[in-house]
Design an enzyme around this catalytic site. Structure first.
Site, mmCIF file in Angstrom:
data_model
loop_
_atom_site.group_PDB
_atom_site.id
_atom_site.type_symbol
_atom_site.label_atom_id
_atom_site.label_comp_id
_atom_site.label_asym_id
_atom_site.label_seq_id
_atom_site.Cartn_x
_atom_site.Cartn_y
_atom_site.Cartn_z
ATOM 1 N N GLU A 38 8.724 40.928 135.872
ATOM 2 C CA GLU A 38 10.023 40.305 135.574
ATOM 3 C C GLU A 38 9.922 38.820 135.278
ATOM 4 O O GLU A 38 10.747 38.024 135.741
ATOM 5 C CB GLU A 38 10.986 40.558 136.743
ATOM 6 C CG GLU A 38 11.254 42.032 136.962
ATOM 7 C CD GLU A 38 12.181 42.300 138.117
ATOM 8 O OE1 GLU A 38 13.042 43.171 137.964
ATOM 9 O OE2 GLU A 38 12.047 41.644 139.172
HETATM 10 N N1 IFG Z 1 12.338 45.019 140.908
HETATM 11 C C1 IFG Z 1 11.627 43.825 141.348
HETATM 12 C C2 IFG Z 1 11.552 43.601 142.838
HETATM 13 C C3 IFG Z 1 12.802 44.058 143.575
HETATM 14 C C4 IFG Z 1 13.115 45.487 143.174
HETATM 15 C C5 IFG Z 1 14.227 46.059 144.018
HETATM 16 C C6 IFG Z 1 9.530 45.066 141.087
HETATM 17 C C7 IFG Z 1 8.079 45.059 140.727
HETATM 18 C C8 IFG Z 1 13.443 45.523 141.717
HETATM 19 N N2 IFG Z 1 10.237 43.929 140.861
HETATM 20 O O1 IFG Z 1 10.011 46.066 141.573
HETATM 21 O O2 IFG Z 1 11.350 42.214 143.091
HETATM 22 O O3 IFG Z 1 13.893 43.203 143.328
HETATM 23 O O4 IFG Z 1 14.328 47.445 143.855
#
Ligand code: IFG
Length: 544
Positions: A355
């Site tokens: 992200e």
């Molecule tokens: N995605 C984000 C996390 C977390 C997650 C919550 C990943 C690799 C959503 N990144 O999962 O930081 O916020 O479900």
């Protein structure tokens, strides 16, 4: 299809009448035992009908042979005997004693094994099929003999043995017996080497004791990796001596504005050692270059404009990035990785990479191409969320896949280049996903994940174009935007973690939802006895 469950033929008067192997072996063993120790095994009190069964083990073993009508009775006189000369075997024996003493009230002395009597843990004589991580367990009226080629294997065998004792053995307080173990044999070894649980201690901070509690709970199901998500926008949780403000300022809050916290390096060493004593390797993660608001807020000079943003206590993602064009960024990352590597006995450092929406694609590649060599410089291998494959991290790297579909061509291309993969599909293995629309805790961006969703997939065939040989294993992340204490961790992690643990350990041939649900139901009383606040999913035929 249940695990290769083979029952010895019904007992007959003459040993020869029973299946040759088991019958002769146990008769011989008994004879040898009497000869060796002069102890007539008939002195062993007739075992009551065991409350537990070899058919309830989670994760399902490779091979189980039951010997109905036989059992081992644990008594006040029982001793735990371990491989002479092996300190690590002795430590497993002490761990086992620590599990059994509170509820049985028995002394259970641990001493070097001179003969396979009582409960014996040996590093010799195991069937070669157990490999480096497996074990062989043989239960007869005279003795419980656990054999492996490594202490890891003995430790895994102990997790199986504890499931063969009545559930009340898990109680922290004295319980009435009898303490019988059903007679039979287990031969077992894991399908995948990486069987992980991830705990996000950045969104909400969890104390050393809370993490240790989670370590004890996951160890019971043969999980062998603990991935600690140590830094994110909302918090920096590990002391870095060369950049002290990261923890002092960056660790001073959390989602919702609470006090946050951080581990001193001493405390972190204590956590790593505790996990190691449960045969779990810690994989520490510093998420880069995104998810870095806590670091950016701690040092103005890390920001492109030289201005430190305020600490962040919300739950948005994708808004932060290290300053890719500044040299100090790489000094910072180098210092952090150096200190983290010195605290990490394991071979992997996790550098995140997910992200990075506030980092341009060219900058992301520039960053990763400068940082991946730093991981190697400090003697470690790199693992990261699968987005980091854009930088083609090379053969030794491990990509952690958190997508929600098996169609991920970048993973197939990376596997072809020798990168291996840990599977954490968010709509299967993310333990922070709500079970259903009624679940108060957790998130639902990847959909609802009930127990059956967590179980009914095959890691060996999940990714299109990726052979099972490229899969290192599975890992169940628990993100903590909405979780603040052990009870909440347990409601989300259990029982779905047991599903992921079975996918990581058991042969694909044992995969069967109905069988798993029945075995999971039998784990309910065990989890309850340990005080685990698990979610009683309506999909599982729980017992009273
Ligand atoms: N995605 C984000 C996390 C977390 C997650 C919550 C990943 C690799 C959503 N990144 O999962 O930081 O916020 O479900």
């Amino acid at each position: 299809m249940p695990s290769q469950l083979r029952s010895a033929p019904p007992r007959s008067s003459s040993p020869a009448g029973r299946s040759r192997g088991a019958g002769v072996r146990s008769a011989l063993a008994a004879a040898v035992l009497v000869a060796a120790t002069g102890v007539v095994t008939s002195a062993t009190p007739a075992a009551a009908t065991p409350e537990s069964s070899l058919q309830q083990i989670v994760p399902a073993p490779v091979e189980v042979t039951t010997r109905p009508g036989t059992a081992f009775a644990l008594t006040a006189a029982t001793e735990i005997r371990t491989q002479p000369g092996s300190a690590e075997a002795r430590r497993v024996g002490e761990y086992l004693a620590g599990l059994l003493r509170p509820s049985t009230g028995y002394r259970l002395p641990v001493q070097p094994a001179r003969s396979p009597r009582g409960i014996t843990l040996l590093l010799t004589g195991a069937d070669p099929r157990v490999g480096e991580q497996g074990y062989q367990l043989d239960v007869t009226p005279a003795a419980v003999v656990l054999r492996a080629r490594t202490a890891d294997g003995l430790f895994s065998g102990v997790q199986t043995l504890r499931q063969l004792l009545p559930a009340k053995v898990e109680s922290p307080t004295r319980q009435r017996g009898p303490w019988t173990v059903p007679g039979g044999s287990v031969l077992d070894h894991p399908r995948f080497g990486h069987r992980g649980a991830m705990l996000d201690v950045a969104r909400h901070f969890f104390s050393v004791d809370e993490v240790k509690r989670y370590v004890d709970q996951i160890a019971a199901y043969k999980i062998n990796r603990l991935h600690l998500h140590l830094a994110d926008d909302q918090g920096w949780r590990i002391e870095i001596k060369s950049w002290p403000n990261l923890a002092v300022h960056g660790g001073s809050t959390e989602v919702g504005g609470g006090p946050g916290g951080y581990y001193t390096q001493e405390q972190y060493r204590e956590l790593v050692a505790y996990a190691a004593s449960r045969h779990i390797t810690v994989v520490p993660e510093i998420d880069l270059p995104g998810h870095t608001n806590a670091a950016l807020s701690s040092y103005p000079e890390l920001n492109c404009d030289g201005v430190a943003p305020p600490l962040y206590t919300g739950t948005e993602v994708g808004f932060s990035s290290l300053c890719i064009g500044k040299e100090i960024t790489y000094t910072f990352v180098d210092d952090v990785l150096r200190e983290l590597a010195a605290l990490t006995p394991g071979e992997y450092l996790h550098i995140g990479g997910d992200e990075a929406h506030a980092t341009t694609e060219p900058d992301y590649l520039t960053f990763m191409n400068r940082v991946l060599p730093l991981v190697a410089k400090h003697g470690k291998k790199a693992t990261g969320w699968h987005e980091f494959l854009k930088a083609e991290p090379g053969a030794g790297a491990v990509a952690q896949y958190w997508g929600t579909t098996g169609a991920a061509p970048e993973l197939a291309a990376a596997a072809a280049r020798g990168t291996t993969i840990v599977l954490s599909p968010a709509n299967r293995a993310y333990l922070d996903m709500k079970y259903d629309e009624n679940t108060e805790l957790g998130l639902s961006w990847a959909g609802y994940v009930e127990v059956r969703d967590a179980y009914d997939w095959n890691p060996g065939a999940y990714l299109e174009g990726v052979p099972e040989s490229a899969i290192r294993g599975v890992e169940a992340p628990l993100w903590t935007e909405t979780l603040t204490n052990s009870d909440e961790i347990e409601q989300m992690a259990f029982p779905r973690l047991l599903a992921v643990a079975e996918l990581g350990w058991s042969p694909a041939s044992t995969h069967d939802w109905t069988g798993f649900a029945t075995r999971l139901a039998a784990q309910g009383p065990r989890l309850a006895a340990r005080g685990v606040d698990y979610y009683a999913s309506p999909q599982v035929p729980w017992r009273n």
